[in-house]
Scaffold this motif. Structure first.
Motif, PDB file in Angstrom:
ATOM      1  N   LEU A   1      32.424 114.834   4.580  1.00 56.51           N
ATOM      2  CA  LEU A   1      33.155 115.782   5.258  1.00 56.51           C
ATOM      3  C   LEU A   1      34.175 116.013   4.153  1.00 56.51           C
ATOM      4  CD1 LEU A   1      33.889 113.525   8.503  1.00 56.51           C
ATOM      5  CD2 LEU A   1      33.012 115.876   8.343  1.00 56.51           C
ATOM      6  N   THR A   2      34.581 115.140   3.291  1.00 51.68           N
ATOM      7  CA  THR A   2      35.529 115.537   2.167  1.00 51.68           C
ATOM      8  C   THR A   2      34.863 116.500   1.318  1.00 51.68           C
ATOM      9  OG1 THR A   2      36.609 113.316   2.389  1.00 51.68           O
ATOM     10  CG2 THR A   2      36.913 114.616   0.285  1.00 51.68           C
ATOM     11  N   LEU A   3      33.603 116.213   1.052  1.00 50.28           N
ATOM     12  CA  LEU A   3      32.828 117.241   0.142  1.00 50.28           C
ATOM     13  C   LEU A   3      32.662 118.770   0.753  1.00 50.28           C
ATOM     14  CD1 LEU A   3      31.296 117.539  -2.487  1.00 50.28           C
ATOM     15  CD2 LEU A   3      29.047 117.019  -1.262  1.00 50.28           C
ATOM     16  N   VAL A   4      32.299 118.674   2.077  1.00 49.37           N
ATOM     17  CA  VAL A   4      31.990 120.032   2.494  1.00 49.37           C
ATOM     18  C   VAL A   4      33.449 120.790   3.171  1.00 49.37           C
ATOM     19  CG1 VAL A   4      30.914 121.195   4.719  1.00 49.37           C
ATOM     20  CG2 VAL A   4      29.771 119.404   3.174  1.00 49.37           C
ATOM     21  N   LEU A   5      34.319 119.797   3.586  1.00 50.85           N
ATOM     22  CA  LEU A   5      35.515 120.535   4.207  1.00 50.85           C
ATOM     23  C   LEU A   5      36.858 119.648   3.776  1.00 50.85           C
ATOM     24  CD1 LEU A   5      36.661 122.889   5.867  1.00 50.85           C
ATOM     25  CD2 LEU A   5      36.514 121.422   7.835  1.00 50.85           C
ATOM     26  N   PRO A   6      37.129 119.607   2.810  1.00 46.62           N
ATOM     27  CA  PRO A   6      38.172 118.804   2.305  1.00 46.62           C
ATOM     28  C   PRO A   6      39.346 118.554   3.539  1.00 46.62           C
ATOM     29  CG  PRO A   6      37.662 120.273   0.396  1.00 46.62           C
ATOM     30  CD  PRO A   6      36.983 120.745   1.763  1.00 46.62           C
ATOM     31  N   GLY A   7      39.934 117.619   3.819  1.00 42.48           N
ATOM     32  CA  GLY A   7      40.676 117.245   4.859  1.00 42.48           C
ATOM     33  C   GLY A   7      40.140 116.863   6.112  1.00 42.48           C
ATOM     34  N   SER A   8      39.003 117.198   6.606  1.00 36.45           N
ATOM     35  CA  SER A   8      38.375 117.018   7.816  1.00 36.45           C
ATOM     36  C   SER A   8      38.204 115.268   7.977  1.00 36.45           C
ATOM     37  CB  SER A   8      37.017 117.531   8.012  1.00 36.45           C
ATOM     38  OG  SER A   8      36.174 117.239   6.812  1.00 36.45           O
ATOM     39  N   ALA A   9      38.015 114.786   6.837  1.00 30.96           N
ATOM     40  CA  ALA A   9      37.796 113.247   6.842  1.00 30.96           C
ATOM     41  C   ALA A   9      38.978 112.499   7.567  1.00 30.96           C
ATOM     42  CB  ALA A   9      37.267 112.459   5.481  1.00 30.96           C
ATOM     43  N   GLN A  10      40.056 112.974   6.767  1.00 32.20           N
ATOM     44  CA  GLN A  10      41.497 112.545   7.072  1.00 32.20           C
ATOM     45  C   GLN A  10      41.767 112.965   8.708  1.00 32.20           C
ATOM     46  OE1 GLN A  10      40.751 113.875   4.289  1.00 32.20           O
ATOM     47  NE2 GLN A  10      41.131 111.987   3.083  1.00 32.20           N
TER      48      GLN A  10
ATOM     49  N   VAL B   1      30.125 104.712  -6.491  1.00 37.66           N
ATOM     50  CA  VAL B   1      29.521 105.632  -7.425  1.00 37.66           C
ATOM     51  C   VAL B   1      29.390 107.006  -7.000  1.00 37.66           C
ATOM     52  CG1 VAL B   1      27.466 106.322  -8.732  1.00 37.66           C
ATOM     53  CG2 VAL B   1      28.233 103.951  -8.946  1.00 37.66           C
ATOM     54  N   ALA B   2      28.719 107.125  -5.646  1.00 39.05           N
ATOM     55  CA  ALA B   2      28.517 108.400  -4.972  1.00 39.05           C
ATOM     56  C   ALA B   2      30.077 109.295  -4.738  1.00 39.05           C
ATOM     57  CB  ALA B   2      28.207 108.265  -3.658  1.00 39.05           C
ATOM     58  N   LEU B   3      31.105 108.377  -4.569  1.00 40.33           N
ATOM     59  CA  LEU B   3      32.472 109.245  -4.444  1.00 40.33           C
ATOM     60  C   LEU B   3      33.150 109.500  -5.891  1.00 40.33           C
ATOM     61  CD1 LEU B   3      35.338 107.923  -2.111  1.00 40.33           C
ATOM     62  CD2 LEU B   3      35.864 108.272  -4.536  1.00 40.33           C
ATOM     63  N   VAL B   4      32.655 108.610  -6.792  1.00 44.12           N
ATOM     64  CA  VAL B   4      33.240 109.213  -8.087  1.00 44.12           C
ATOM     65  C   VAL B   4      32.476 110.486  -8.655  1.00 44.12           C
ATOM     66  CG1 VAL B   4      33.307 108.466 -10.736  1.00 44.12           C
ATOM     67  CG2 VAL B   4      33.984 106.847  -8.823  1.00 44.12           C
ATOM     68  N   ALA B   5      31.027 110.354  -8.384  1.00 45.67           N
ATOM     69  CA  ALA B   5      30.286 111.555  -8.793  1.00 45.67           C
ATOM     70  C   ALA B   5      30.988 112.943  -7.840  1.00 45.67           C
ATOM     71  CB  ALA B   5      28.995 111.355  -8.296  1.00 45.67           C
ATOM     72  N   CYS B   6      31.287 112.702  -6.612  1.00 42.68           N
ATOM     73  CA  CYS B   6      31.745 113.855  -5.940  1.00 42.68           C
ATOM     74  C   CYS B   6      32.845 114.478  -6.335  1.00 42.68           C
ATOM     75  CB  CYS B   6      31.831 113.434  -4.473  1.00 42.68           C
ATOM     76  SG  CYS B   6      30.121 113.180  -3.554  1.00 42.68           S
ATOM     77  N   LEU B   7      34.019 113.495  -6.848  1.00 44.21           N
ATOM     78  CA  LEU B   7      35.109 113.690  -7.314  1.00 44.21           C
ATOM     79  C   LEU B   7      35.052 114.501  -8.738  1.00 44.21           C
ATOM     80  CD1 LEU B   7      38.191 111.407  -7.512  1.00 44.21           C
ATOM     81  CD2 LEU B   7      37.770 112.789  -9.702  1.00 44.21           C
ATOM     82  N   VAL B   8      34.192 114.161  -9.543  1.00 38.94           N
ATOM     83  CA  VAL B   8      34.021 114.868 -10.818  1.00 38.94           C
ATOM     84  C   VAL B   8      33.476 116.206 -10.596  1.00 38.94           C
ATOM     85  CG1 VAL B   8      32.721 114.875 -12.852  1.00 38.94           C
ATOM     86  CG2 VAL B   8      33.655 112.671 -12.290  1.00 38.94           C
ATOM     87  N   ALA B   9      32.641 116.480  -9.577  1.00 37.33           N
ATOM     88  CA  ALA B   9      31.669 117.695  -9.244  1.00 37.33           C
ATOM     89  C   ALA B   9      32.823 118.591  -8.620  1.00 37.33           C
ATOM     90  CB  ALA B   9      30.426 117.348  -8.383  1.00 37.33           C
ATOM     91  N   THR B  10      33.846 118.005  -8.110  1.00 32.49           N
ATOM     92  CA  THR B  10      34.686 118.837  -7.187  1.00 32.49           C
ATOM     93  C   THR B  10      35.957 118.955  -8.247  1.00 32.49           C
ATOM     94  OG1 THR B  10      35.338 117.030  -5.982  1.00 32.49           O
ATOM     95  CG2 THR B  10      33.668 118.483  -5.275  1.00 32.49           C
ATOM     96  N   SER B  11      36.829 118.134  -8.147  1.00 31.08           N
ATOM     97  CA  SER B  11      38.115 118.299  -8.907  1.00 31.08           C
ATOM     98  C   SER B  11      37.915 118.561 -10.439  1.00 31.08           C
ATOM     99  CB  SER B  11      38.867 116.860  -8.658  1.00 31.08           C
ATOM    100  OG  SER B  11      39.203 116.958  -7.363  1.00 31.08           O
ATOM    101  N   GLY B  12      36.952 117.894 -10.762  1.00 31.63           N
ATOM    102  CA  GLY B  12      36.540 118.041 -12.347  1.00 31.63           C
ATOM    103  C   GLY B  12      36.057 119.452 -12.594  1.00 31.63           C
ATOM    104  N   THR B  13      35.174 120.040 -11.778  1.00 27.65           N
ATOM    105  CA  THR B  13      34.793 121.367 -11.998  1.00 27.65           C
ATOM    106  C   THR B  13      35.845 122.410 -11.699  1.00 27.65           C
ATOM    107  OG1 THR B  13      32.565 120.891 -11.091  1.00 27.65           O
ATOM    108  CG2 THR B  13      33.426 123.130 -10.981  1.00 27.65           C
ATOM    109  N   LEU B  14      36.698 122.024 -10.990  1.00 23.63           N
ATOM    110  CA  LEU B  14      37.972 123.072 -10.770  1.00 23.63           C
ATOM    111  C   LEU B  14      39.002 122.978 -11.956  1.00 23.63           C
ATOM    112  CD1 LEU B  14      39.012 122.473  -7.281  1.00 23.63           C
ATOM    113  CD2 LEU B  14      38.006 124.605  -7.953  1.00 23.63           C
ATOM    114  N   ALA B  15      39.124 121.689 -12.430  1.00 22.71           N
ATOM    115  CA  ALA B  15      40.056 121.534 -13.822  1.00 22.71           C
ATOM    116  C   ALA B  15      39.348 122.194 -14.706  1.00 22.71           C
ATOM    117  CB  ALA B  15      40.242 120.032 -14.120  1.00 22.71           C
TER     118      ALA B  15
END
Length: 537
Positions: free
Chosen positions: A43-52, A139-153
């Motif tokens: 959910l956080t990967l596809v639609l950020p905020g939907s998990a919350q 590990v999956a969460l860290v990978a997703c963080l790098v792929a999303t926030s890291g890519t934007l940065a």
């Protein structure tokens, strides 16, 4: 059976922990907790905020989902604008102010998404997961963080690199309008250094681009052209009213240095008076309005080629990499190497030599090779290459290029380049093979204007040498110059002495070294003949 009641953080009515395992996984089965963790990550990967929104802080979730929907809406608008007016979209990306805003937005989105990933880690409740599952989820969460926030940065970083390159290379001056439906750019290649005042261009080419279609004509002006005419309105007409006609020293490539040293006062407020005066001389000589220039430093050019990963050409003959000049008569020491015929991937060092070498060849062979290199670079500047090597290309560009093109128009010119890519290029040389060898010394400007007009219309007349057979390098063409270069040069036979010399001895670099050392220049001339033949691959 109810395992407990709990009031939600946002004040929602109490609900069963069994009936809401997404929000209250404490009593849920182990397999369900694992699936819950995977679902929150997705959910956080596809639609950020939907998990919350589903399992945590709903107020935060609503705001994050609203931002996400706004971003998707902006991307959709950008897509529509790009389909309708690609130039406008490119201008927004390259404009200094809008690109600064874009950098800020990308960094904010990167930080916001990173915060949501950290909050999602809290929602996952790692201690409730099976031991073997915990590291996999982390590990999956860290990978997703790098792929999303890291890519934007990283996208923000590259945008800032591009913004810096645009600011270093291009001017903040006014936009230019097309003349007779065309943009005409002067491309000058030369050396710069701490011991030099101005540049003495080794190559002068006009890139004329149709303002509607992007179709391009390439006109090369020999550096040794005499009596160049300054355009109407040029301050240099007060110095040379009848053209740059002070004799053999008044070659067109000397204007840059002379104006920089002696007549810069005629161009108050101009960033580069020498380049401006050279542009005015090329305008008057060709009979067209050249609106802007790009000045390429040749040593920096090698860095740009290396940044591209090299350029691919098929060389039609042997090209020497000359040794040090021994005197002012053109004599050189032993060549430091030889570029062989056939398919080549040239790095920056060899590409620079391939375009500049004129020993055992004419200036017009060199012009043909330079045109080939220009076409090869344009051909290889595809989106995949630019994206994969963007930072190195941008950094090299700041060391290579100076231009008076307005940064505000860069986007529209990039759009024109995209339109023109793959279209045939019309070409003309103000010298052999389109004119005879004496023409640059005694130019007929009426003939030049007539041929330039024909080339810009895509209907040039045959060159004087065309009737005698195939021309060198496909530059002066018996067929119309709008024929694609690769097709024309494919019909031009390679030099007959590329493999075996006129003396019957096989040709290789060692043999060429021996011929040079023993002064067998006649044999070398025969082997090097026509080394302007070149096909961009």
């Amino acid at each position: 059976m109810i395992y407990g009641q709990q009031t939600d953080p946002d004040g929602a009515p109490p609900r069963s922990r069994l009936t809401e395992p997404l929000r209250h996984p404490e009593q849920a089965p182990e397999s369900l907790r694992t699936r819950r963790a995977i679902a929150l990550l997705a959910l956080t990967l596809v639609l950020p905020g939907s998990a919350q929104l589903i399992a945590g802080r709903r107020r935060l979730g609503r705001r994050a989902v609203a931002v996400t929907c706004g971003v998707w809406g902006a991307l959709l608008i950008a897509l529509v604008v790009g389909l309708i007016n690609r130039g406008l979209l490119l201008t927004l990306v390259t404009d200094p102010i809008s690109s600064a805003v874009l950098i800020g937005v990308l960094l904010a989105l990167a930080a916001g998404w990173a915060f949501l990933w950290v909050d999602t880690l809290r929602l996952v409740r790692v201690p409730l997961l099976a031991r073997r599952t915990r590291p996999l989820v982390a590990v999956a969460l860290v990978a997703c963080l790098v792929a999303t926030s890291g890519t934007l940065a990283y996208a923000a970083y590259l945008t800032n690199v591009a913004r810096g390159a645009v600011g270093s290379i291009f001017s903040g001056g006014p936009a230019i309008a097309p003349v007779d439906g065309r943009y005409n750019f002067l491309i000058m290649g030369g050396d710069a250094g701490a011991d030099r005042t101005g540049r003495r261009p080794d190559s002068l080419s006009v890139l004329s681009v149709d303002a509607s279609t992007g179709r391009t004509a390439l006109i090369s002006v020999p550096r040794n052209l005499q009596n160049a005419q300054f355009a109407d309105g040029s301050p240099m007409r007060s110095v040379y009213p009848d053209g740059y006609n002070c004799g053999d020293d008044c070659l067109i490539n000397a204007i840059n240095t002379e104006v920089t040293e002696k007549y810069a006062n005629l161009y108050p407020g101009v960033r580069d008076p020498g380049a401006q005066a050279t542009m005015e001389a090329v305008s008057g000589t060709l009979g067209i309005k050249v609106q802007a220039y790009v000045l390429v430093d040749m040593d920096g050019f090698a860095q740009l080629v290396d940044a591209l990963g090299g350029i691919r050409v098929e060389a039609g003959g042997w090209v020497p990499m000359s040794g040090a000049a021994l005197d002012d008569s053109g004599d050189h020491a032993q060549p430091i190497g030889w570029i062989s015929p056939g398919p080549q991937t040239l790095d920056g060092f060899h590409a620079l030599w391939y375009g500049r070498s004129r020993e055992f060849a004419s200036d017009y062979d060199r012009i043909a090779r330079q045109q080939c290199i220009q076409q090869a670079m344009i051909k290889q500047l595809n989106p995949a290459t630019v994206l994969s090597k963007f930072e190195s290309i941008a950094n090299a560009g700041t060391k290579v290029v100076e231009s008076n093109i307005s940064a505000s128009q860069l986007g529209s010119f990039v759009d024109l380049a995209i339109k023109g890519k793959g279209q045939p290029v019309s070409r003309l040389v103000i010298g052999p093979p389109d004119f005879d060898a004496s023409f640059p010394t005694y130019p007929d400007f009426g003939q030049i204007h007539q041929k330039v007009t024909a080339v810009l219309a895509g209907n040039p007349s045959p060159s004087p040498k065309a009737a005698g057979g195939a021309s060198r390098g496909g530059v002066g063409l018996a067929a119309p110059a709008a024929i694609p270069a690769a097709l024309v040069t494919a019909q031009t036979p390679a030099n007959q002495y590329n493999s075996v010399g006129p003396d019957g001895v096989p040709v290789n670099a060692a043999r060429l070294d021996y011929l040079f050392k023993t002064g067998q220049n006649q044999t070398l001339d025969a082997i090097m003949a026509g080394n302007g033949q070149c096909t961009p691959l």
